[in-house]
Enzyme design. Structure first.
Site, short mmCIF file in Angstrom:
data_model
loop_
_atom_site.label_atom_id
_atom_site.label_comp_id
_atom_site.label_asym_id
_atom_site.label_seq_id
_atom_site.Cartn_x
_atom_site.Cartn_y
_atom_site.Cartn_z
N CYS A 61 39.70 35.82 -82.89
CA CYS A 61 38.46 35.56 -83.64
C CYS A 61 37.41 36.67 -83.55
O CYS A 61 36.90 37.12 -84.56
CB CYS A 61 37.82 34.27 -83.14
SG CYS A 61 38.72 32.83 -83.68
N LYS A 113 37.87 40.09 -85.50
CA LYS A 113 38.02 39.76 -86.94
C LYS A 113 36.69 39.25 -87.51
O LYS A 113 36.23 39.71 -88.55
CB LYS A 113 39.10 38.71 -87.11
CG LYS A 113 39.13 38.06 -88.49
CD LYS A 113 40.16 36.96 -88.59
CE LYS A 113 39.74 35.64 -88.00
NZ LYS A 113 38.76 34.87 -88.77
N ARG A 155 47.02 38.15 -79.88
CA ARG A 155 46.23 38.87 -80.87
C ARG A 155 45.05 39.58 -80.21
O ARG A 155 44.28 38.97 -79.47
CB ARG A 155 45.76 37.92 -81.98
CG ARG A 155 46.89 37.53 -82.90
CD ARG A 155 46.47 36.50 -83.91
NE ARG A 155 46.29 35.20 -83.31
CZ ARG A 155 45.93 34.10 -83.98
NH1 ARG A 155 45.68 34.19 -85.26
NH2 ARG A 155 45.80 32.95 -83.37
C1 UDX Z 1 36.10 32.23 -79.49
C2 UDX Z 1 34.84 31.34 -79.47
O1 UDX Z 1 34.50 31.05 -78.13
C3 UDX Z 1 35.09 30.06 -80.26
O2 UDX Z 1 33.90 29.29 -80.31
C4 UDX Z 1 35.53 30.43 -81.67
O3 UDX Z 1 35.79 29.27 -82.43
C5 UDX Z 1 36.76 31.31 -81.61
O4 UDX Z 1 36.48 32.48 -80.82
P1 UDX Z 1 38.40 32.26 -78.17
O5 UDX Z 1 38.75 33.47 -78.96
O6 UDX Z 1 39.42 31.20 -78.00
O7 UDX Z 1 37.11 31.53 -78.79
O8 UDX Z 1 38.02 32.78 -76.71
P2 UDX Z 1 36.78 32.79 -75.70
O9 UDX Z 1 37.06 31.84 -74.61
O10 UDX Z 1 35.48 32.67 -76.38
O11 UDX Z 1 36.94 34.27 -75.12
C6 UDX Z 1 36.95 35.40 -75.98
C7 UDX Z 1 37.19 36.66 -75.20
O12 UDX Z 1 36.10 36.92 -74.33
C8 UDX Z 1 38.43 36.60 -74.29
O13 UDX Z 1 39.09 37.84 -74.37
C9 UDX Z 1 37.86 36.40 -72.89
O14 UDX Z 1 38.67 36.94 -71.89
C10 UDX Z 1 36.56 37.16 -73.02
N1 UDX Z 1 35.53 36.70 -72.07
C11 UDX Z 1 34.96 35.46 -72.19
C12 UDX Z 1 35.08 37.57 -71.09
O15 UDX Z 1 35.56 38.70 -70.98
N2 UDX Z 1 34.09 37.15 -70.24
C13 UDX Z 1 33.51 35.92 -70.34
O16 UDX Z 1 32.60 35.63 -69.56
C14 UDX Z 1 33.96 35.05 -71.35
#
Ligand code: UDX
Length: 469
Positions: A278, A281, A345
């Site tokens: 997400c 993109k 991804r």
């Molecule tokens: C995200 C949004 O959180 C969600 O609301 C939306 O609908 C889709 O995109 P997601 O991609 O599943 O969800 O992952 P998320 O848990 O948000 O983490 C995204 C990225 O940030 C991951 O690579 C994670 O490792 C990284 N991350 C997250 C960090 O590096 N540090 C953090 O403190 C939190």
């Protein structure tokens, strides 16, 4: 799992990819009668057998329960789902298209498939993330195809992979975008058990906020939320780089920041960089939306480029610590873009593996669920972390799966060629790793860390933060 009474609402879900499968199974969990449409034969067969084609905790159970109670069914034929549905949820994907911003091919096909069967009494809901203005375009296209107005409501998803079912059933907020009051009322009614947290196993204290707005604002909220989160992470990672250079500890800095209620403690974990299906993109499409509207997306672009640069910075830090990577054996722990998912991804770990391999290293990975990377056949996989570490010159933790917190480094120590651990998620128990005789390095943490243990000033240690995210 609790059993809800049938509510009498009928829901059609068009497109059973990641979002659609979660939406379909969760609505059935609430007692709605749901028919999911999936045109990919293999995925459809899996869904009909009660199995998602991706790893998501709790989802297969929900699918099986929905199917066994005959509240949930899957078909390739849109007509079967749309006829008799109160609401038609569009959950098809809209990937990034470098030329046009977003590729709306699947949305176009979905509209063509449902148009002959929808009626003005139904409501079409755009659930997957579509560019700002897309719902307007869906409404216009439906009017052109059908000759009448079909209400279109925007209801963005905020599902995190690995926690998607929980996020759907226990959201912090639910956003509805539209101006047709009866249609908005019908979508709200579908969500009522969630909005009131009134279903069995609901969390009474966790009543979500309801935000009703126009369609463009609802579409904006989704992009703005992901942009905020991604920018915050780009910033904390840049701050971690500065910590690294000046001998400060990012974990203490993050704790100091997070206790400010204006900032908050979540999404402050520095690491290898953000990834997933997400963030990049959505930021790319959002920047395109901005440009098209005549706005220069300076910060959105900076958040993306800072993330790319941060991944390179982490690689270079590791290369420096390793001396040279040519002919070195690297054990890479964790491959998915984050724990509790098999999604590759935009996975930072995969990019890191590519860089190691390009630098001449031999890389053996382990991941609790990922067993291979199709585009990277040179990346070997071991069946456990010990297998990956055997003969390794360096062990790199790239994705913080919980099981790595339990890893006994004392049993790894005799297996490796060199006792060097680089923890790119600041996740491991540094004193325990150092106690097993390893040289331990983290991101934005002082080099003497293993000798002094975790700093005392933590109100929110990385491990505790993990459990709330
Ligand atoms: C995200 C949004 O959180 C969600 O609301 C939306 O609908 C889709 O995109 P997601 O991609 O599943 O969800 O992952 P998320 O848990 O948000 O983490 C995204 C990225 O940030 C991951 O690579 C994670 O490792 C990284 N991350 C997250 C960090 O590096 N540090 C953090 O403190 C939190």
């Amino acid at each position: 799992m609790g059993v809800e009474l049938e509510t009498g609402w009928h829901v059609a879900v068009i497109g059973c990819g990641y979002v659609g499968t979660v939406v379909a199974a969760s609505f059935a969990r609430l007692g709605h009668r749901v028919t999911g449409v999936e045109i990919n034969e293999e995925k459809l067969a899996d869904l009909q057998a009660g199995k998602a084609h991706f790893y998501e905790p709790g989802l297969d159970l929900l699918l099986r329960v929905g199917l066994s109670r005959s509240l949930l069914s899957f078909t390739a034929v849109a007509a079967e789902a749309v006829a008799g549905a109160d609401a038609v949820f569009l959950c098809v994907d809209a990937p990034e298209d470098p030329e046009r911003g977003a590729d709306l091919t699947s949305v176009r096909s979905a509209i063509a498939a449902i148009a002959p069967h929808v009626s003005p009494e139904q409501v079409v809901v755009t659930k997957s993330t579509l560019p700002v203005g897309a719902a307007e375009w869906v409404a216009t296209t439906l009017r052109r195809e059908t000759g009448f107005d079909v209400p279109v409501v925007v209801n963005p998803e905020f599902l995190r992979e690995g926690a998607a079912v929980d996020d759907f059933l226990h959201p912090s907020r639910v956003v509805f975008g539209g101006d047709d009051v009866p249609a908005l009322g019908r979508v709200e009614a579908l969500y009522r058990p969630i909005l009131d947290q009134s279903f069995e196993s609901a969390r009474e204290g966790d009543i979500p906020e309801i935000i009703v707005t126009n369609r463009a604002s609802a579409e904006m909220i989704k992009y703005a939320a992901n942009t905020f989160l991604a920018s915050r992470l780009s910033l904390i990672n840049e701050i971690a780089q500065i910590c690294d250079a000046v001998g400060a500890d990012i974990e203490d800095v993050a704790a100091g920041l997070g206790t400010d209620p204006r900032i908050g403690s979540r999404y402050l974990r520095a690491g290898l960089g953000w990834g997933g299906s997400c963030f990049d993109k959505d930021l790319a499409i959002f920047a395109g939306v901005a440009r098209e509207a005549g706005v220069r997306p300076t910060l959105i672009e900076a958040a993306r480029s800072a993330n790319k640069a941060h991944r390179v910075w982490v690689f270079e830090k590791i290369a420096t610590l390793a001396g040279s990577l040519a002919d070195k054996r690297v054990a890479l722990l964790g491959i998915s873009f984050k724990p509790e998912t098999d999604d590759l991804r935009d996975a930072p770990a995969v990019e890191l593996a590519q860089r190691f391999i390009a630098a001449g290293a031999q890389v053996t990975a382990h991941d609790p669920v990922v067993k291979g990377v199709p585009d990277l056949p040179e990346l070997a996989f071991a069946s456990d972390a010990h297998g990956a570490a055997t003969g390794a010159d360096l062990v790199v933790l790239a994705t913080e799966w919980d099981e790595y917190a339990e890893l006994d480094f004392a049993t790894l120590a005799p297996l490796v060629a060199r006792r060097l651990v680089i923890d790119t998620r600041n996740f491991l128990d540094a004193p325990a790793v150092a106690g097993a005789g390893f040289e331990y390095h983290a991101i934005g943490r002082p080099g003497d860390l293993p000798h002094r243990g975790r700093p005392g000033g933590h109100t929110m240690p990385a491990t505790a933060q993990r459990s709330v995210q």
